[in-house]
Motif scaffolding. Structure first.
Motif, PDB file in Angstrom:
ATOM      1  N   GLU A 144       0.826  -1.199   0.000  1.00  0.00           N
ATOM      2  CA  GLU A 144       0.000   0.000   0.000  1.00  0.00           C
ATOM      3  C   GLU A 144       0.870   1.261   0.000  1.00  0.00           C
ATOM      4  O   GLU A 144       1.775   1.417   0.831  1.00  0.00           O
ATOM      5  CB  GLU A 144      -0.921   0.010   1.225  1.00  0.00           C
ATOM      6  CG  GLU A 144      -1.896   1.178   1.237  1.00  0.00           C
ATOM      7  CD  GLU A 144      -2.865   1.115   2.404  1.00  0.00           C
ATOM      8  OE1 GLU A 144      -3.641   2.076   2.562  1.00  0.00           O
ATOM      9  OE2 GLU A 144      -2.826   0.113   3.164  1.00  0.00           O
ATOM     10  N   GLY A 145       0.629   2.135  -0.967  1.00  0.00           N
ATOM     11  CA  GLY A 145       1.357   3.392  -1.035  1.00  0.00           C
ATOM     12  C   GLY A 145       2.754   3.285  -1.609  1.00  0.00           C
ATOM     13  O   GLY A 145       3.523   4.258  -1.541  1.00  0.00           O
ATOM     14  N   ALA A 146       3.084   2.143  -2.209  1.00  0.00           N
ATOM     15  CA  ALA A 146       4.444   1.954  -2.738  1.00  0.00           C
ATOM     16  C   ALA A 146       4.691   2.858  -3.945  1.00  0.00           C
ATOM     17  O   ALA A 146       3.764   3.262  -4.653  1.00  0.00           O
ATOM     18  CB  ALA A 146       4.662   0.503  -3.131  1.00  0.00           C
ATOM     19  N   SER A 147       5.961   3.159  -4.191  1.00  0.00           N
ATOM     20  CA  SER A 147       6.345   3.945  -5.355  1.00  0.00           C
ATOM     21  C   SER A 147       6.074   3.169  -6.633  1.00  0.00           C
ATOM     22  O   SER A 147       5.891   1.948  -6.622  1.00  0.00           O
ATOM     23  CB  SER A 147       7.839   4.297  -5.274  1.00  0.00           C
ATOM     24  OG  SER A 147       8.621   3.123  -5.172  1.00  0.00           O
ATOM     25  N   ASP A 148       6.038   3.895  -7.755  1.00  0.00           N
ATOM     26  CA  ASP A 148       5.757   3.260  -9.048  1.00  0.00           C
ATOM     27  C   ASP A 148       6.855   2.278  -9.446  1.00  0.00           C
ATOM     28  O   ASP A 148       6.595   1.313 -10.169  1.00  0.00           O
ATOM     29  CB  ASP A 148       5.618   4.329 -10.140  1.00  0.00           C
ATOM     30  CG  ASP A 148       4.389   5.190  -9.954  1.00  0.00           C
ATOM     31  OD1 ASP A 148       3.449   4.734  -9.273  1.00  0.00           O
ATOM     32  OD2 ASP A 148       4.372   6.319 -10.472  1.00  0.00           O
ATOM     33  N   GLU A 149       8.086   2.532  -9.026  1.00  0.00           N
ATOM     34  CA  GLU A 149       9.223   1.657  -9.305  1.00  0.00           C
ATOM     35  C   GLU A 149       9.815   1.166  -7.991  1.00  0.00           C
ATOM     36  O   GLU A 149       9.661   1.817  -6.952  1.00  0.00           O
ATOM     37  CB  GLU A 149      10.304   2.407 -10.097  1.00  0.00           C
ATOM     38  CG  GLU A 149       9.832   2.926 -11.443  1.00  0.00           C
ATOM     39  CD  GLU A 149      10.876   3.822 -12.081  1.00  0.00           C
ATOM     40  OE1 GLU A 149      11.367   3.472 -13.169  1.00  0.00           O
ATOM     41  OE2 GLU A 149      11.196   4.874 -11.498  1.00  0.00           O
ATOM     42  N   VAL A 150      10.488   0.038  -8.045  1.00  0.00           N
ATOM     43  CA  VAL A 150      11.156  -0.488  -6.855  1.00  0.00           C
ATOM     44  C   VAL A 150      12.416   0.329  -6.604  1.00  0.00           C
ATOM     45  O   VAL A 150      13.327   0.356  -7.440  1.00  0.00           O
ATOM     46  CB  VAL A 150      11.516  -1.976  -7.039  1.00  0.00           C
ATOM     47  CG1 VAL A 150      12.214  -2.512  -5.788  1.00  0.00           C
ATOM     48  CG2 VAL A 150      10.277  -2.801  -7.375  1.00  0.00           C
ATOM     49  N   ILE A 151      12.445   1.006  -5.466  1.00  0.00           N
ATOM     50  CA  ILE A 151      13.592   1.830  -5.088  1.00  0.00           C
ATOM     51  C   ILE A 151      13.885   1.547  -3.624  1.00  0.00           C
ATOM     52  O   ILE A 151      12.996   1.666  -2.771  1.00  0.00           O
ATOM     53  CB  ILE A 151      13.309   3.332  -5.294  1.00  0.00           C
ATOM     54  CG1 ILE A 151      12.952   3.611  -6.759  1.00  0.00           C
ATOM     55  CG2 ILE A 151      14.503   4.173  -4.862  1.00  0.00           C
ATOM     56  CD1 ILE A 151      12.438   4.996  -7.013  1.00  0.00           C
ATOM     57  N   PRO A 152      15.106   1.162  -3.283  1.00  0.00           N
ATOM     58  CA  PRO A 152      15.398   0.801  -1.889  1.00  0.00           C
ATOM     59  C   PRO A 152      15.378   2.011  -0.962  1.00  0.00           C
ATOM     60  O   PRO A 152      15.780   3.105  -1.351  1.00  0.00           O
ATOM     61  CB  PRO A 152      16.802   0.188  -1.972  1.00  0.00           C
ATOM     62  CG  PRO A 152      17.429   0.856  -3.150  1.00  0.00           C
ATOM     63  CD  PRO A 152      16.308   1.066  -4.139  1.00  0.00           C
ATOM     64  N   ASN A 153      14.885   1.795   0.248  1.00  0.00           N
ATOM     65  CA  ASN A 153      14.953   2.847   1.253  1.00  0.00           C
ATOM     66  C   ASN A 153      15.682   2.371   2.516  1.00  0.00           C
ATOM     67  O   ASN A 153      15.663   3.055   3.540  1.00  0.00           O
ATOM     68  CB  ASN A 153      13.552   3.358   1.622  1.00  0.00           C
ATOM     69  CG  ASN A 153      12.643   2.264   2.148  1.00  0.00           C
ATOM     70  OD1 ASN A 153      11.973   1.597   1.361  1.00  0.00           O
ATOM     71  ND2 ASN A 153      12.603   2.064   3.462  1.00  0.00           N
ATOM     72  N   ILE A 154      16.312   1.213   2.394  1.00  0.00           N
ATOM     73  CA  ILE A 154      17.137   0.705   3.491  1.00  0.00           C
ATOM     74  C   ILE A 154      18.398   0.122   2.878  1.00  0.00           C
ATOM     75  O   ILE A 154      18.350  -0.530   1.829  1.00  0.00           O
ATOM     76  CB  ILE A 154      16.379  -0.365   4.316  1.00  0.00           C
ATOM     77  CG1 ILE A 154      17.227  -0.853   5.487  1.00  0.00           C
ATOM     78  CG2 ILE A 154      15.930  -1.543   3.447  1.00  0.00           C
ATOM     79  CD1 ILE A 154      16.457  -1.696   6.491  1.00  0.00           C
ATOM     80  N   GLN A 158      14.332  -7.051   0.868  1.00  0.00           N
ATOM     81  CA  GLN A 158      15.086  -7.631  -0.236  1.00  0.00           C
ATOM     82  C   GLN A 158      15.569  -6.568  -1.217  1.00  0.00           C
ATOM     83  O   GLN A 158      16.649  -6.697  -1.787  1.00  0.00           O
ATOM     84  CB  GLN A 158      14.239  -8.681  -0.949  1.00  0.00           C
ATOM     85  CG  GLN A 158      14.062  -9.952  -0.134  1.00  0.00           C
ATOM     86  CD  GLN A 158      13.235 -10.999  -0.844  1.00  0.00           C
ATOM     87  OE1 GLN A 158      12.916 -10.870  -2.024  1.00  0.00           O
ATOM     88  NE2 GLN A 158      12.870 -12.055  -0.121  1.00  0.00           N
ATOM     89  N   ALA A 159      14.774  -5.503  -1.407  1.00  0.00           N
ATOM     90  CA  ALA A 159      15.235  -4.404  -2.255  1.00  0.00           C
ATOM     91  C   ALA A 159      16.510  -3.793  -1.676  1.00  0.00           C
ATOM     92  O   ALA A 159      17.467  -3.513  -2.407  1.00  0.00           O
ATOM     93  CB  ALA A 159      14.145  -3.345  -2.406  1.00  0.00           C
ATOM     94  N   GLY A 160      16.551  -3.598  -0.378  1.00  0.00           N
ATOM     95  CA  GLY A 160      17.768  -3.088   0.243  1.00  0.00           C
ATOM     96  C   GLY A 160      18.927  -4.052   0.124  1.00  0.00           C
ATOM     97  O   GLY A 160      20.077  -3.642  -0.072  1.00  0.00           O
ATOM     98  N   TYR A 161      18.630  -5.341   0.216  1.00  0.00           N
ATOM     99  CA  TYR A 161      19.671  -6.369   0.157  1.00  0.00           C
ATOM    100  C   TYR A 161      20.283  -6.474  -1.227  1.00  0.00           C
ATOM    101  O   TYR A 161      21.480  -6.693  -1.372  1.00  0.00           O
ATOM    102  CB  TYR A 161      19.056  -7.711   0.557  1.00  0.00           C
ATOM    103  CG  TYR A 161      20.049  -8.832   0.730  1.00  0.00           C
ATOM    104  CD1 TYR A 161      20.644  -9.076   1.969  1.00  0.00           C
ATOM    105  CD2 TYR A 161      20.378  -9.668  -0.335  1.00  0.00           C
ATOM    106  CE1 TYR A 161      21.546 -10.123   2.145  1.00  0.00           C
ATOM    107  CE2 TYR A 161      21.281 -10.705  -0.175  1.00  0.00           C
ATOM    108  CZ  TYR A 161      21.859 -10.932   1.063  1.00  0.00           C
ATOM    109  OH  TYR A 161      22.761 -11.946   1.223  1.00  0.00           O
ATOM    110  N   HIS A 162      19.460  -6.305  -2.279  1.00  0.00           N
ATOM    111  CA  HIS A 162      19.917  -6.573  -3.646  1.00  0.00           C
ATOM    112  C   HIS A 162      20.157  -5.323  -4.494  1.00  0.00           C
ATOM    113  O   HIS A 162      20.468  -5.452  -5.677  1.00  0.00           O
ATOM    114  CB  HIS A 162      18.883  -7.438  -4.375  1.00  0.00           C
ATOM    115  CG  HIS A 162      18.850  -8.866  -3.918  1.00  0.00           C
ATOM    116  ND1 HIS A 162      19.943  -9.718  -4.013  1.00  0.00           N
ATOM    117  CD2 HIS A 162      17.852  -9.600  -3.373  1.00  0.00           C
ATOM    118  CE1 HIS A 162      19.612 -10.912  -3.549  1.00  0.00           C
ATOM    119  NE2 HIS A 162      18.348 -10.868  -3.156  1.00  0.00           N
TER     120      HIS A 162
END
Length: 349
Positions: free
Chosen positions: A81-91, A107-111
Motif C-alpha cells: 500500500e502506497g508503494a512507489s511506481d518503481e522499486v527503489i530501496p529505502n534501506i 530484499q530491495a535493500g539487500y539486492h
C-alpha cells in the motif's frame, strides 16, 4: 562485424534517480540505444537480433536468489500500500551475511546498492534481452567472428553476482567473458567507462582465469566511491588478476592513452585467448557526468590501440549518455578498432 540488439531492450524506462540528494531525471534512457544503433550502422555494422537464450547466460554469473528477486520484485512491490511506481530501496544494510529478509522492502535493500537502478514492469525482461545480446555476441566470436558489438542497454558493469546498482542489473561483460571461457582458458576484460566496473571486479575478484582491468575517474570523489582504487588487486586465487588505473578528474586524450598503454601491457602479460571490452563512452569531454575529457578523435585512437592486440573481441556497451557527441564517439571508436584489428583465422577453433 555485427551489432547485436533487440528493440525490447528499450522497454525499460527508469523514471528518476537521486543525485547528491536531489531528485533528477534518470539519464539511462531508451534514446541512448537509438543513437548508438544508428552510429553502429554508420560504422558499417550489420544489425542482428539475439535469440532468446532464457536464464542460462544470467545464471552463469548471478545467484538464483538474485534472479528470482529481479523476476518477481516488481509485482510484489505493487502489492504494498502506497508503494512507489518503481522499486527503489529505502534501506541499505551495513552487512549482507546471515539472515535473508522475507519482505520486498528488505530484499530491495539487500539486492540494490543505490537508488539509480529502479525496477519497473519492463526492467527484468529488458535486462535479460541485454544479457542475451552479450551472450550472443560472445557466441559469434566463439564461432569464428573476429569481433562483435553487443549494444547492451541497460548496461551491466556495476552489477555484482547478487546486487544491482548504477543503472545496471545483469553484468553483461561478465556474462560474455564466462561464455568465452567455454572455449579459451583465459579471458581479459578491459573496462574503459568513466566509472569503475565494480560489479565486474567483484564477480571475478577471487578468480585467476579472468583478468579484470579498468581505467576510470578516481573514485575518491566519484561514483562508485568504495571500489576502483589502485590497491585492489584481487584476493585468494585472484590476487594479482585485478588492475585498476584511476585517473585524475578531467584527464584528456594523452593521459588516458598513457594509462591505456599500461592496461594493454598487463593484458598482454596475461596472454588471454579472448578479450571483452566494457565500452563506456562517458569518458567523453561533453558527457553529462563530466568525469574525464576524452575527445572524439581520442576515441578513435583508443579503439585503434585496443585493436592492435589482435584478439577475438566482444565489445559490450556500458555507459555513454545522451549528448551531442555520443553517436560520433561510438563511430570513431569502431572505425579505429576495425582499422587495426586483425585476428588469425580460426583463433578460437
Amino acid at each position: 562485424m555485427k551489432v547485436i540488439f533487440d528493440a525490447a531492450q528499450k522497454r525499460h524506462y527508469p523514471g528518476f534517480f537521486l543525485t547528491s540528494g536531489a531528485r533528477a531525471a534518470n539519464p539511462e534512457t531508451p534514446a541512448r540505444a537509438d543513437i548508438l544503433l544508428s552510429a553502429a550502422r554508420d560504422a558499417g555494422l550489420t544489425p542482428e537480433v539475439p535469440p532468446d537464450l532464457g536464464l542460462a547466460p544470467a545464471a552463469s554469473i548471478h545467484t538464483p536468489e538474485y534472479l528470482a528477486f529481479l523476476e518477481g520484485i516488481f509485482a510484489r512491490w505493487q502489492r504494498i500500500e502506497g508503494a512507489s511506481d518503481e522499486v527503489i530501496p529505502n534501506i541499505h544494510p551495513d552487512r549482507r551475511g546471515g539472515a535473508y529478509p522475507l519482505s520486498a522492502v528488505g530484499q530491495a535493500g539487500y539486492h540494490m546498492t543505490d537508488t539509480s537502478c529502479p525496477i519497473g514492469a519492463e526492467t527484468f525482461p529488458a535486462a535479460l534481452r541485454s544479457a542475451h545480446a552479450a551472450a550472443h555476441a560472445a557466441d559469434l566470436v566463439r564461432q569464428g567472428d573476429d569481433a562483435a558489438y553487443a549494444l547492451c542497454r541497460p548496461p551491466g558493469h556495476h552489477a555484482f553476482k547478487d546486487l544491482a546498482g548504477g543503472f545496471c542489473y545483469l553484468n553483461n561483460a561478465a556474462i560474455a567473458a564466462q561464455a568465452l571461457r567455454c572455449t579459451v582458458p583465459r579471458v581479459a576484460i578491459l573496462d574503459i567507462d568513466v566509472h569503475h566496473g565494480n560489479g565486474t571486479q567483484g564477480v571475478f575478484y577471487d578468480r585467476a582465469d579472468v583478468l579484470t582491468v579498468s581505467l576510470h575517474a578516481d573514485p575518491t570523489r566519484f561514483y562508485p566511491f568504495f571500489w576502483g582504487h589502485a590497491d585492489e588487486r584481487g584476493e585468494g586465487a585472484g590476487l594479482g588478476y585485478n588492475f585498476n588505473l584511476p585517473l585524475v578528474r578531467k584527464t584528456g586524450d594523452e593521459g588516458f592513452l598513457a594509462a591505456l598503454d599500461r592496461a594493454l601491457a598487463r593484458i598482454a602479460a596475461f596472454c588471454p585467448g579472448a578479450l571483452v571490452i566494457a565500452l563506456g563512452l562517458d569518458a567523453y569531454e561533453g558527457d553529462p557526468f563530466a568525469g574525464l575529457s576524452v575527445s572524439t578523435p581520442g576515441f578513435r585512437r583508443i579503439g585503434g590501440k585496443i585493436g592492435e592486440l589482435a584478439l577475438p573481441t566482444v565489445l559490450v556497451q556500458e555507459g555513454g549518455y545522451v549528448c551531442e557527441g555520443l553517436g560520433c564517439n561510438l563511430t570513431a571508436f569502431l572505425d579505429g578498432f576495425r582499422a587495426s584489428h586483425r585476428v588469425a583465422e580460426g583463433a578460437l577453433a
